[in-house]
Design a protein around this motif. Structure first.
Motif, mmCIF file in Angstrom:
data_model
loop_
_atom_site.group_PDB
_atom_site.id
_atom_site.type_symbol
_atom_site.label_atom_id
_atom_site.label_comp_id
_atom_site.label_asym_id
_atom_site.label_seq_id
_atom_site.Cartn_x
_atom_site.Cartn_y
_atom_site.Cartn_z
ATOM 1 N N ARG A 145 38.175 94.577 138.783
ATOM 2 C CA ARG A 145 38.991 93.490 139.320
ATOM 3 C C ARG A 145 39.148 92.324 138.349
ATOM 4 N NH1 ARG A 145 41.699 95.687 143.526
ATOM 5 N NH2 ARG A 145 40.273 96.815 144.942
ATOM 6 N N GLY A 146 38.710 92.503 137.123
ATOM 7 C CA GLY A 146 38.829 91.432 136.132
ATOM 8 C C GLY A 146 37.478 90.829 135.801
ATOM 9 N N GLN A 147 37.513 89.889 134.905
ATOM 10 C CA GLN A 147 36.280 89.293 134.389
ATOM 11 C C GLN A 147 36.186 87.821 134.771
ATOM 12 O OE1 GLN A 147 34.445 90.245 130.334
ATOM 13 N NE2 GLN A 147 35.325 88.244 129.954
ATOM 14 N N VAL A 148 34.945 87.372 135.053
ATOM 15 C CA VAL A 148 34.649 85.971 135.339
ATOM 16 C C VAL A 148 33.618 85.503 134.317
ATOM 17 C CG1 VAL A 148 33.818 84.306 137.028
ATOM 18 C CG2 VAL A 148 35.129 86.298 137.788
ATOM 19 N N SER A 149 33.872 84.376 133.684
ATOM 20 C CA SER A 149 32.954 83.849 132.680
ATOM 21 C C SER A 149 32.672 82.380 132.952
ATOM 22 C CB SER A 149 33.524 84.017 131.268
ATOM 23 O OG SER A 149 34.719 83.268 131.122
ATOM 24 N N VAL A 150 31.477 81.949 132.550
ATOM 25 C CA VAL A 150 31.078 80.559 132.728
ATOM 26 C C VAL A 150 30.372 80.093 131.453
ATOM 27 C CG1 VAL A 150 28.924 81.251 133.859
ATOM 28 C CG2 VAL A 150 29.752 78.934 134.130
ATOM 29 N N THR A 151 30.717 78.890 131.024
ATOM 30 C CA THR A 151 30.062 78.228 129.906
ATOM 31 C C THR A 151 29.567 76.877 130.407
ATOM 32 O OG1 THR A 151 31.546 79.285 128.316
ATOM 33 C CG2 THR A 151 30.328 77.344 127.560
ATOM 34 N N THR A 165 39.255 85.030 144.517
ATOM 35 C CA THR A 165 38.935 83.604 144.470
ATOM 36 C C THR A 165 37.416 83.442 144.418
ATOM 37 O OG1 THR A 165 40.930 83.010 145.703
ATOM 38 C CG2 THR A 165 39.135 81.400 145.653
ATOM 39 N N VAL A 166 36.937 82.638 143.469
ATOM 40 C CA VAL A 166 35.501 82.470 143.278
ATOM 41 C C VAL A 166 35.129 81.011 143.548
ATOM 42 C CG1 VAL A 166 35.404 84.340 141.601
ATOM 43 C CG2 VAL A 166 35.729 82.001 140.800
ATOM 44 N N VAL A 167 33.837 80.800 143.825
ATOM 45 C CA VAL A 167 33.328 79.454 144.120
ATOM 46 C C VAL A 167 32.144 79.176 143.207
ATOM 47 C CG1 VAL A 167 32.359 77.930 145.875
ATOM 48 C CG2 VAL A 167 34.070 79.639 146.518
ATOM 49 N N PRO A 168 32.200 78.146 142.356
ATOM 50 C CA PRO A 168 31.066 77.807 141.492
ATOM 51 C C PRO A 168 30.081 76.882 142.207
ATOM 52 C CG PRO A 168 32.943 76.458 140.899
ATOM 53 C CD PRO A 168 33.408 77.346 142.034
ATOM 54 N N LYS A 169 28.811 77.022 141.872
ATOM 55 C CA LYS A 169 27.751 76.179 142.396
ATOM 56 C C LYS A 169 26.769 75.879 141.274
ATOM 57 C CE LYS A 169 27.899 78.295 147.020
ATOM 58 N NZ LYS A 169 27.092 78.997 148.068
ATOM 59 N N ALA A 170 25.995 74.822 141.473
ATOM 60 C CA ALA A 170 24.917 74.480 140.545
ATOM 61 C C ALA A 170 23.718 74.039 141.369
ATOM 62 C CB ALA A 170 25.339 73.380 139.576
ATOM 63 N N ALA A 171 22.525 74.431 140.933
ATOM 64 C CA ALA A 171 21.314 74.116 141.685
ATOM 65 C C ALA A 171 20.139 73.961 140.732
ATOM 66 C CB ALA A 171 21.015 75.205 142.719
ATOM 67 N N ILE A 172 19.187 73.133 141.149
ATOM 68 C CA ILE A 172 17.914 72.992 140.449
ATOM 69 C C ILE A 172 16.902 73.861 141.186
ATOM 70 C CG2 ILE A 172 16.076 71.420 139.731
ATOM 71 C CD1 ILE A 172 18.102 69.187 139.649
ATOM 72 N N VAL A 204 28.250 81.498 140.162
ATOM 73 C CA VAL A 204 29.632 81.738 140.577
ATOM 74 C C VAL A 204 29.616 82.877 141.587
ATOM 75 C CG1 VAL A 204 31.982 82.303 139.871
ATOM 76 C CG2 VAL A 204 30.508 80.977 138.346
ATOM 77 N N ALA A 205 29.976 82.557 142.833
ATOM 78 C CA ALA A 205 30.013 83.563 143.892
ATOM 79 C C ALA A 205 31.315 84.337 143.819
ATOM 80 C CB ALA A 205 29.856 82.902 145.254
ATOM 81 N N ILE A 206 31.207 85.660 143.581
ATOM 82 C CA ILE A 206 32.375 86.540 143.455
ATOM 83 C C ILE A 206 32.396 87.481 144.654
ATOM 84 C CG2 ILE A 206 33.586 88.172 141.960
ATOM 85 C CD1 ILE A 206 31.859 87.149 139.651
ATOM 86 N N PRO A 207 33.418 87.453 145.483
ATOM 87 C CA PRO A 207 33.466 88.343 146.651
ATOM 88 C C PRO A 207 33.416 89.809 146.230
ATOM 89 C CG PRO A 207 35.113 86.616 146.850
ATOM 90 C CD PRO A 207 34.575 86.532 145.446
#
Length: 402
Positions: A178-184, A211-218, A283-286
């Motif tokens: 379904r394609g690629q998702v990348s994060v920097t 559609t993806v949803v990014p999150k950040a957590a400690i 990044v949450a990917i369905p």
């Protein structure tokens, strides 16, 4: 009515440390034993001892046929063991008159101690105990616990170095690409103190059809080690959620703010208990497991020097966007999500695997109170039009016409 011969009061009192109620390695631990008597008391001995111990313990069960066998995992590491005689037992009885008596004591703490800690499978505790020995009577005891907080200075090159990483993942559904998702992602430094804001700079490219949803957590990780095995407990201490990213779109975080709550510092000096932190960009990917990028963090106790380093990121002091301002105005902040919503079950199982021998032999990488340094600046020299270093008379200016 209480008998006159009964001890009215037998307590331990400790003097304050460097921080309110806290001590550190190398300091003097002082106090006094307070004994209030209703009438004359015969005492054989009075002693006081200081103790410090790190201990871990947990049970693991496994089935053997129709039986359940439990395996005990426990370990201990002493840090402090000192004793002092306030009234020596020399074979004679010491007579104390009625009234209040104070017996001062003092201990020299070792240079290296572990920060006090209370966890699910272990703890690091420090205490002072006094014992009163009397003829033909049970030993009377008094105990007082104290807190040790070892300073972690984040103004070091290793903790001021920027942290960055890149991660990418193929989104698959029913064995279809379904394609690629990348994060920097990047943060200005590795070391922070509670109450600071971490500015997160990130780029999320969604080249998939979802559609993806990014999150950040400690994430806080507590690791307990005993006899070659380890037990871990992970928890989310703070988190933020970004906007949804449609298929084929990109989102950029220009210093998205994530505030560090009042948490305990990283534990660096204990071999059987470790407390570590990490910033995870998820990044949450369905239809696919989450894309995770982890950047290490060290929670210290000595805050950033105001003018300590150019690399100490001015943006960490100024880059507070409108999202953070709205979060700060909330009276009741939203509780952080469960750890399972940030980390997949596959990676959680990998984190709980037993460590190798090299990992246990290596040193640890990485107290609730911040130490504030005092800075004194000297004034600049006074201005004067008289040259304090005039040129020598033997040196004459060269004539331009010669």
């Amino acid at each position: 009515m209480r008998p006159l011969g009964q001890i009215r009061r037998f307590v331990l009192e400790l003097d304050g440390g460097g921080a309110p109620g806290a001590h550190r390695g190398g300091e003097l631990l002082s106090g006094q034993v307070v004994l209030d008597l209703g009438r004359v008391l015969k005492v054989q001995a009075l002693e006081v001892c200081a103790r410090g111990l790190a201990a871990v313990h947990w049970l693991e069960s496994r089935s053997v046929g129709t039986n359940v066998v439990y395996t005990d995992h426990s370990a201990a590491e002493p840090y402090l063991r000192q004793r002092q005689q306030l009234i020596r037992d020399n074979g004679e009885v010491t007579v104390l008159q009625a009234g209040k008596h104070e017996f001062p004591f003092m201990f020299q703490l070792p240079e290296t101690l572990a920060t006090s800690f209370e966890g699910k499978h272990g703890s690091v505790r420090y205490w002072v105990k006094a014992k009163l020995h009397r003829p033909w009577s049970v030993v009377k005891k008094a105990k007082k616990e104290f807190t040790v907080i070892e300073p972690i200075d984040i103004n070091t090159p290793a903790l001021l170095a920027p942290q960055a990483g890149v991660k990418e993942k193929l989104a698959r559904a029913w064995y279809c690409n379904r394609g690629q998702v990348s994060v920097t992602a990047k943060i200005d430094r590795k070391g922070y103190t509670p109450g600071e804001v971490i500015p997160i700079f990130a780029e999320i490219d969604n080249c998939s059809t979802r559609t993806v949803v990014p999150k950040a957590a400690i994430i806080q990780t507590q690791t307990f080690v005993a006899r070659g095995s380890k037990k871990q407990k992970k928890s989310v201490v703070a988190s933020i959620t970004g906007d949804s990213i449609a298929a084929g779109k990109r989102d950029v975080w220009h210093g998205r703010a994530l505030k560090i709550p009042p948490v305990g510092p990283s534990i660096l000096q204990c071999r059987i208990i470790r407390v570590e932190y990490a910033l995870k960009v998820c990044v949450a990917i369905p239809g696919t497991s989450k894309l995770l990028l982890e950047l290490p963090l060290v929670i210290g106790t000595i805050p950033l020097h105001p003018f300590g380093s150019r690399s100490s990121s001015v943006s960490s002091q100024r880059s507070v966007n409108l999202d953070w301002l709205r979060m700060a105005m909330l009276e009741q902040p939203e509780a952080p999500p469960e750890y399972s919503s940030i980390v997949s079950s596959e990676e959680s199982a990998q984190n709980l695997s037993p460590p190798c021998q090299d990992e246990l032999s290596n040193g640890l990488e990485g107290p609730f109170f911040a130490y504030i340094q005092e800075f004194r600046y000297r004034p600049p020299p006074l201005y004067s039009e008289v040259d304090p270093n005039p040129p020598a008379e033997s040196i004459r200016p060269r004539c331009m016409t010669c």
